[in-house]
Design a protein around this motif. Structure first.
Motif, PDB file in Angstrom:
ATOM      1  N   ARG A  35     -37.383  16.025  13.765  1.00 31.49           N
ATOM      2  CA  ARG A  35     -36.347  14.991  13.609  1.00 31.49           C
ATOM      3  C   ARG A  35     -35.878  14.904  12.161  1.00 31.49           C
ATOM      4  NH1 ARG A  35     -34.188  10.635  16.504  1.00 31.49           N
ATOM      5  NH2 ARG A  35     -33.613   8.920  15.127  1.00 31.49           N
ATOM      6  N   MET A  36     -36.812  15.086  11.218  1.00 31.20           N
ATOM      7  CA  MET A  36     -36.392  14.957   9.810  1.00 31.20           C
ATOM      8  C   MET A  36     -35.491  16.110   9.364  1.00 31.20           C
ATOM      9  SD  MET A  36     -39.760  15.748   7.479  1.00 31.20           S
ATOM     10  CE  MET A  36     -38.906  15.587   5.921  1.00 31.20           C
ATOM     11  N   ALA A  37     -35.434  17.164  10.157  1.00 30.69           N
ATOM     12  CA  ALA A  37     -34.502  18.254   9.840  1.00 30.69           C
ATOM     13  C   ALA A  37     -33.109  17.980  10.385  1.00 30.69           C
ATOM     14  CB  ALA A  37     -35.027  19.572  10.412  1.00 30.69           C
ATOM     15  N   LEU A  38     -33.003  16.987  11.261  1.00 32.31           N
ATOM     16  CA  LEU A  38     -31.745  16.765  11.977  1.00 32.31           C
ATOM     17  C   LEU A  38     -31.048  15.463  11.594  1.00 32.31           C
ATOM     18  CD1 LEU A  38     -33.100  17.693  15.534  1.00 32.31           C
ATOM     19  CD2 LEU A  38     -31.654  19.124  14.088  1.00 32.31           C
ATOM     20  N   LEU A  85     -32.023  22.950  -1.491  1.00 25.50           N
ATOM     21  CA  LEU A  85     -32.635  21.652  -1.165  1.00 25.50           C
ATOM     22  C   LEU A  85     -32.874  21.543   0.340  1.00 25.50           C
ATOM     23  CD1 LEU A  85     -30.464  19.206  -3.314  1.00 25.50           C
ATOM     24  CD2 LEU A  85     -32.874  19.764  -3.686  1.00 25.50           C
ATOM     25  N   GLY A  86     -34.097  21.263   0.749  1.00 28.91           N
ATOM     26  CA  GLY A  86     -34.420  21.176   2.181  1.00 28.91           C
ATOM     27  C   GLY A  86     -34.468  22.566   2.771  1.00 28.91           C
ATOM     28  N   THR A  87     -35.399  23.382   2.270  1.00 24.13           N
ATOM     29  CA  THR A  87     -35.368  24.824   2.566  1.00 24.13           C
ATOM     30  C   THR A  87     -35.831  25.176   3.976  1.00 24.13           C
ATOM     31  OG1 THR A  87     -35.899  26.968   1.547  1.00 24.13           O
ATOM     32  CG2 THR A  87     -37.703  25.366   1.686  1.00 24.13           C
ATOM     33  N   GLY A  88     -36.599  24.306   4.631  1.00 24.53           N
ATOM     34  CA  GLY A  88     -37.042  24.601   6.001  1.00 24.53           C
ATOM     35  C   GLY A  88     -37.836  25.894   6.062  1.00 24.53           C
ATOM     36  N   GLY A 113     -40.863  17.405  -2.151  1.00 29.07           N
ATOM     37  CA  GLY A 113     -40.410  16.071  -2.532  1.00 29.07           C
ATOM     38  C   GLY A 113     -39.054  15.737  -1.964  1.00 29.07           C
ATOM     39  N   ASP A 114     -38.621  14.528  -2.304  1.00 29.77           N
ATOM     40  CA  ASP A 114     -37.390  13.961  -1.777  1.00 29.77           C
ATOM     41  C   ASP A 114     -36.194  14.482  -2.583  1.00 29.77           C
ATOM     42  OD1 ASP A 114     -35.709  12.252  -0.371  1.00 29.77           O
ATOM     43  OD2 ASP A 114     -36.102  10.562  -1.695  1.00 29.77           O
ATOM     44  N   TRP A 115     -35.399  15.310  -1.989  1.00 33.70           N
ATOM     45  CA  TRP A 115     -34.201  15.900  -2.616  1.00 33.70           C
ATOM     46  C   TRP A 115     -34.457  16.236  -4.098  1.00 33.70           C
ATOM     47  CZ3 TRP A 115     -32.536  17.782   1.409  1.00 33.70           C
ATOM     48  CH2 TRP A 115     -32.303  17.063   2.575  1.00 33.70           C
ATOM     49  N   PHE A 116     -33.606  15.756  -5.024  1.00 39.71           N
ATOM     50  CA  PHE A 116     -33.739  16.166  -6.429  1.00 39.71           C
ATOM     51  C   PHE A 116     -35.000  15.611  -7.082  1.00 39.71           C
ATOM     52  CE2 PHE A 116     -29.154  16.643  -5.719  1.00 39.71           C
ATOM     53  CZ  PHE A 116     -28.953  17.922  -6.224  1.00 39.71           C
ATOM     54  N   SER A 134     -27.432  23.446   0.120  1.00 39.90           N
ATOM     55  CA  SER A 134     -28.275  22.679   1.034  1.00 39.90           C
ATOM     56  C   SER A 134     -27.632  22.626   2.409  1.00 39.90           C
ATOM     57  CB  SER A 134     -28.472  21.246   0.514  1.00 39.90           C
ATOM     58  OG  SER A 134     -29.385  20.559   1.354  1.00 39.90           O
ATOM     59  N   ASN A 135     -28.498  22.749   3.390  1.00 43.35           N
ATOM     60  CA  ASN A 135     -28.123  22.446   4.775  1.00 43.35           C
ATOM     61  C   ASN A 135     -28.963  21.225   5.149  1.00 43.35           C
ATOM     62  OD1 ASN A 135     -27.518  22.380   7.481  1.00 43.35           O
ATOM     63  ND2 ASN A 135     -28.794  24.149   8.010  1.00 43.35           N
ATOM     64  N   PRO A 136     -28.512  20.042   4.718  1.00 41.07           N
ATOM     65  CA  PRO A 136     -29.345  18.849   4.914  1.00 41.07           C
ATOM     66  C   PRO A 136     -29.222  18.342   6.348  1.00 41.07           C
ATOM     67  CG  PRO A 136     -27.288  18.221   3.905  1.00 41.07           C
ATOM     68  CD  PRO A 136     -27.213  19.712   4.106  1.00 41.07           C
ATOM     69  N   THR A 141     -36.898  23.475  -2.300  1.00 37.86           N
ATOM     70  CA  THR A 141     -37.641  22.230  -2.093  1.00 37.86           C
ATOM     71  C   THR A 141     -37.634  21.836  -0.623  1.00 37.86           C
ATOM     72  OG1 THR A 141     -35.849  20.612  -2.151  1.00 37.86           O
ATOM     73  CG2 THR A 141     -36.640  21.423  -4.277  1.00 37.86           C
ATOM     74  N   ASP A 142     -38.567  21.007  -0.257  1.00 33.32           N
ATOM     75  CA  ASP A 142     -38.514  20.332   1.042  1.00 33.32           C
ATOM     76  C   ASP A 142     -39.423  19.104   0.950  1.00 33.32           C
ATOM     77  OD1 ASP A 142     -37.411  21.586   3.979  1.00 33.32           O
ATOM     78  OD2 ASP A 142     -38.659  19.780   4.065  1.00 33.32           O
ATOM     79  N   ALA A 143     -39.101  18.084   1.718  1.00 37.72           N
ATOM     80  CA  ALA A 143     -39.965  16.902   1.776  1.00 37.72           C
ATOM     81  C   ALA A 143     -41.142  17.138   2.713  1.00 37.72           C
ATOM     82  CB  ALA A 143     -39.158  15.692   2.241  1.00 37.72           C
ATOM     83  N   SER A 144     -41.088  18.210   3.507  1.00 36.14           N
ATOM     84  CA  SER A 144     -42.150  18.504   4.474  1.00 36.14           C
ATOM     85  C   SER A 144     -43.068  19.599   3.930  1.00 36.14           C
ATOM     86  CB  SER A 144     -41.510  18.955   5.802  1.00 36.14           C
ATOM     87  OG  SER A 144     -42.418  19.727   6.546  1.00 36.14           O
TER      88      SER A 144
HETATM   89  C1  SAM Z   1     -31.197  21.094   8.667  1.00 39.50           C
HETATM   90  S1  SAM Z   1     -32.785  21.529   8.034  1.00 39.50           S
HETATM   91  C2  SAM Z   1     -32.321  22.982   7.098  1.00 39.50           C
HETATM   92  C3  SAM Z   1     -33.413  23.991   6.944  1.00 39.50           C
HETATM   93  C4  SAM Z   1     -32.958  25.305   6.307  1.00 39.50           C
HETATM   94  N1  SAM Z   1     -32.389  25.091   4.987  1.00 39.50           N
HETATM   95  C5  SAM Z   1     -31.927  25.977   7.176  1.00 39.50           C
HETATM   96  O1  SAM Z   1     -30.738  25.979   6.841  1.00 39.50           O
HETATM   97  O2  SAM Z   1     -32.313  26.533   8.222  1.00 39.50           O
HETATM   98  C6  SAM Z   1     -32.999  20.277   6.795  1.00 39.50           C
HETATM   99  C7  SAM Z   1     -34.274  20.375   5.962  1.00 39.50           C
HETATM  100  O3  SAM Z   1     -34.261  19.299   5.046  1.00 39.50           O
HETATM  101  C8  SAM Z   1     -35.577  18.777   4.932  1.00 39.50           C
HETATM  102  N2  SAM Z   1     -35.493  17.385   4.503  1.00 39.50           N
HETATM  103  C9  SAM Z   1     -35.227  16.276   5.243  1.00 39.50           C
HETATM  104  N3  SAM Z   1     -35.224  15.190   4.478  1.00 39.50           N
HETATM  105  C10 SAM Z   1     -35.489  15.597   3.213  1.00 39.50           C
HETATM  106  C11 SAM Z   1     -35.617  14.913   1.964  1.00 39.50           C
HETATM  107  N4  SAM Z   1     -35.463  13.587   1.879  1.00 39.50           N
HETATM  108  N5  SAM Z   1     -35.873  15.651   0.874  1.00 39.50           N
HETATM  109  C12 SAM Z   1     -36.018  16.997   0.951  1.00 39.50           C
HETATM  110  N6  SAM Z   1     -35.926  17.692   2.104  1.00 39.50           N
HETATM  111  C13 SAM Z   1     -35.652  16.995   3.233  1.00 39.50           C
HETATM  112  C14 SAM Z   1     -36.171  18.945   6.317  1.00 39.50           C
HETATM  113  O4  SAM Z   1     -37.582  18.943   6.275  1.00 39.50           O
HETATM  114  C15 SAM Z   1     -35.562  20.280   6.744  1.00 39.50           C
HETATM  115  O5  SAM Z   1     -36.408  21.349   6.415  1.00 39.50           O
END
Ligand code: SAM
Length: 295
Positions: free
Chosen positions: A210-213, A120-123, A170-173, A188-190, A143-146
């Motif tokens: 910012r949405m990754a952090l 989840l949130g694969t970046g 999409g948004d998480w699950f 997940s590394n959210p 998945t990723d929301a971006s």
């Molecule tokens: C900390 S980064 C981790 C990226 C990658 N998994 C890694 O470990 O390098 C968090 C990721 O979660 C995604 N993200 C943020 N909010 C999200 C949401 N509501 N649903 C899905 N993905 C989301 C971001 O776009 C980002 O790619």
């Protein structure tokens, strides 16, 4: 890049390295990148005058690095678990501590044939692609929301030969269809910083999305939401593994326990910092006599 002939009085390759004001490793990586020359060539020709076109490109990169731009964005890639991932400003730069999530996941999947894995949130795709390559029998969904991040991840999967991953935006699950079969592992590394975390002013983090952090007012919002929703997507006995900040281990364990996970545990990274919390989904045993209304 085509090199122009050196002008008289231009600095040597070694002088470029020593005078740029950067740590040697960073300077060397940027010079290799700007010149298109291999490290061995630069070592062998250290005293030769540098090409003017390379000096200009190198100085521009060095100035950006001195201003705090992550080396990975300047080079366009980052090594993760021995693999080279392309990165752009649309994705978090994969971190060494996240490699621990890969190792913890592989350890717990040894007895599972054709495991179904969700990232989840694969970046950049670092977790999904590494797991897919190290467990070729796995069915991996990421998945990723971006949409921009997903494009980077998909390009990495093509370059690294992980063709079988399924990508969902999409948004998480909620990115998954309701009839998606359950998973053996959710990693997940959210994002886990609070909106006003002072680390967001660090030069390196200022360049990352910012949405990754950032997760919300407390920083734990994404972790709590993923923990609460994961049981519906895990098969009994499946694992949830989450990366988090070094001070968030107790809160992450509480989130998993509140959601009904057992065998909860927080693992430390190589520096001894608590960075990964995991737990096993063990559905509560329903008491048939109670559910039939008996006393
Ligand atoms: C900390 S980064 C981790 C990226 C990658 N998994 C890694 O470990 O390098 C968090 C990721 O979660 C995604 N993200 C943020 N909010 C999200 C949401 N509501 N649903 C899905 N993905 C989301 C971001 O776009 C980002 O790619």
């Amino acid at each position: 890049m085509a090199e122009s002939a050196p002008l008289p009085g231009t600095p040597s390759w070694d002088a470029l390295l020593s005078q740029c004001g950067l740590p040697r490793l960073d300077a060397r990586a940027l010079l290799e990148h700007a010149s298109g020359r291999r490290r061995e060539w630069l070592l062998a020709h250290g005293d030769d005058p540098a090409a003017a076109s390379v000096i200009e490109a190198f100085n521009a990169l060095a100035a950006r690095r001195r201003a705090g731009e992550p080396l990975a964005y300047l080079l366009g890639f980052r090594e993760f678990h021995g693999l080279r991932f392309a990165v752009t400003r649309d994705v978090l730069v994969p971190r060494p501590e996240t490699e621990g999530l890969v190792d913890a996941a592989l350890e717990r999947l040894t007895d599972t044939i054709r495991p179904r894995v969700l990232d989840l949130g694969t970046g950049s795709g670092a977790l999904a692609i590494t797991l897919a390559l190290l467990r070729p029998d796995a069915q991996v969904v990421a998945t990723d929301a971006s949409s921009q991040a997903l494009a980077v991840a998909q390009a990495n999967a093509r370059l690294l030969g992980a063709a079988e991953i399924t990508w969902q935006e999409g948004d998480w699950f909620a990115a998954l269809s309701p009839d998606e079969p359950p998973f053996d592992l959710v990693v997940s590394n959210p994002p886990y910083l609070a909106d006003d975390d002072p680390h967001l002013h660090d030069p390196a983090l200022r360049h990352e999305p910012r949405m990754a952090l950032v997760s919300g007012p407390h920083g734990m919002e994404a972790i709590a939401l993923i923990a609460a929703q994961a049981p519906a997507r895990l098969r009994p006995g499946g694992w949830l593994m989450l990366e988090h900040g070094a001070t968030q281990g107790a809160a992450a364990r509480a989130s998993l326990q509140d959601a009904g996970f057992t065998q909860t545990e927080t693992l430390a990274d190589l520096q001894g910092l608590a960075r990964i919390t995991l737990g096993r989904w063990t559905p509560p045993v329903t008491n048939p006599s109670r559910s039939q209304g008996a006393v």
